[in-house]
Design an enzyme around this catalytic site. Sequence first.
Site, PDB file in Angstrom:
ATOM      1  N   ASP A   1       6.398  12.533  40.366  1.00  0.00           N
ATOM      2  CA  ASP A   1       5.729  13.242  41.452  1.00  0.00           C
ATOM      3  C   ASP A   1       4.262  13.504  41.080  1.00  0.00           C
ATOM      4  OD1 ASP A   1       5.604  14.451  43.928  1.00  0.00           O
ATOM      5  OD2 ASP A   1       7.416  15.638  43.635  1.00  0.00           O
TER       6      ASP A   1
ATOM      7  N   ASP B   1       6.795  14.087  52.874  1.00  0.00           N
ATOM      8  CA  ASP B   1       8.225  14.337  52.637  1.00  0.00           C
ATOM      9  C   ASP B   1       8.982  14.328  53.957  1.00  0.00           C
ATOM     10  OD1 ASP B   1       7.747  14.747  49.976  1.00  0.00           O
ATOM     11  OD2 ASP B   1       8.320  16.863  49.975  1.00  0.00           O
TER      12      ASP B   1
END
Length: 273
Positions: free
Chosen positions: A156, A217
């Site tokens: 990430d 997301d």
Amino acid sequence: MLLKTVLLLTLVAQVLGLENGLLRTPPMGWLAWERFRCNIDCDEDPKNCISERLFMEMADLMAQDGWRDLGYVYLNIDDCWIGERDDRGRLVPDSKRFPHGITFLADYAHSLGLKLGIYADMGNLTCMGFPGTTLDKVELDAQTFAEWKVDMLKLDGCFSTRQERIEGYPKMSAALNATGRPIAFSCSWPAYEGGLPPEVNYTLLANICNLWRNFDDIQDSWRSVLFILDWFVKHQDILQPVAGPGHWNDPDMVPAWKGMSLDPQSMKAPLPC
Ligand SMILES: *[C@@H]1O[C@H](CO)[C@@H](O)[C@H](O)[C@H]1NC(C)=O
Ligand SMILES: *[C@@H]1O[C@H](CO)[C@@H](O)[C@H](O)[C@H]1NC(C)=O
Ligand SMILES: *[C@@H]1O[C@H](CO)[C@@H](O)[C@H](O)[C@H]1NC(C)=O
């Protein structure tokens, strides 16, 4: 003629991408985030907290219910598994929630014909605030994941600068390769740069990542699914040519659980025709 051949080979090499032999087809599996988020309260909610118990239960279901045999083989841990760094600087899982360690979980997954994925963050902290993989920790963490027999890494990008990402993602790719263990590499990098050229260099991504999260997301609603679909449709001329065996665009998870279809708010968005 020779010159032409050389030029042609150069062109082919550029689109071949990362060659670790993995993800010849897009990965299929299960990732904890969409449903279980960062629930770390195992005292109050032992069945739904991020713990080895949860991953073992999911592994059993993937094998028993036929998912594995359909190709859903990646059992993937997301954020919130890390406890701390030890005195040698190595990542260690939360000792209460993962008492047997990650190698144990990898062995368990492998015994069922599954593969284990893990999560780290190219920055000071993970998105939920656990220890991150700063530039000086990239090689150590790659080595740790390889020793644990992990098969995939999602890296990430929270709490990092653009320059750290420019240095860190290629560095991790090289570090994973140097471990000698084939570890599929999923890069969240482009999602932190707006997902499009010129900020994102997809040729470079295809050379260092097996998979990359292009955009926002996904959330537990049809509106979110459509929002992401629309973005991919709109930019398909950029995105389609960069995908192929070993290197894929990643529109994020399939949020396949009953909450989504039952949520009346989420059904207000028009369905695609
Ligand atoms: C990361 O931590 C360092 C040291 O505390 C700090 O100087 C830097 O601003 C932080 N970077 C980000 C992107 O938060
Ligand atoms: C490392 O990279 C080389 C060159 O692309 C490749 O042949 C090899 O399979 C890679 N090894 C691993 C473990 O990823
Ligand atoms: C993108 O990356 C490739 C591979 O590293 C490089 O050859 C190319 O020059 C880069 N493109 C741009 C626009 O920076």
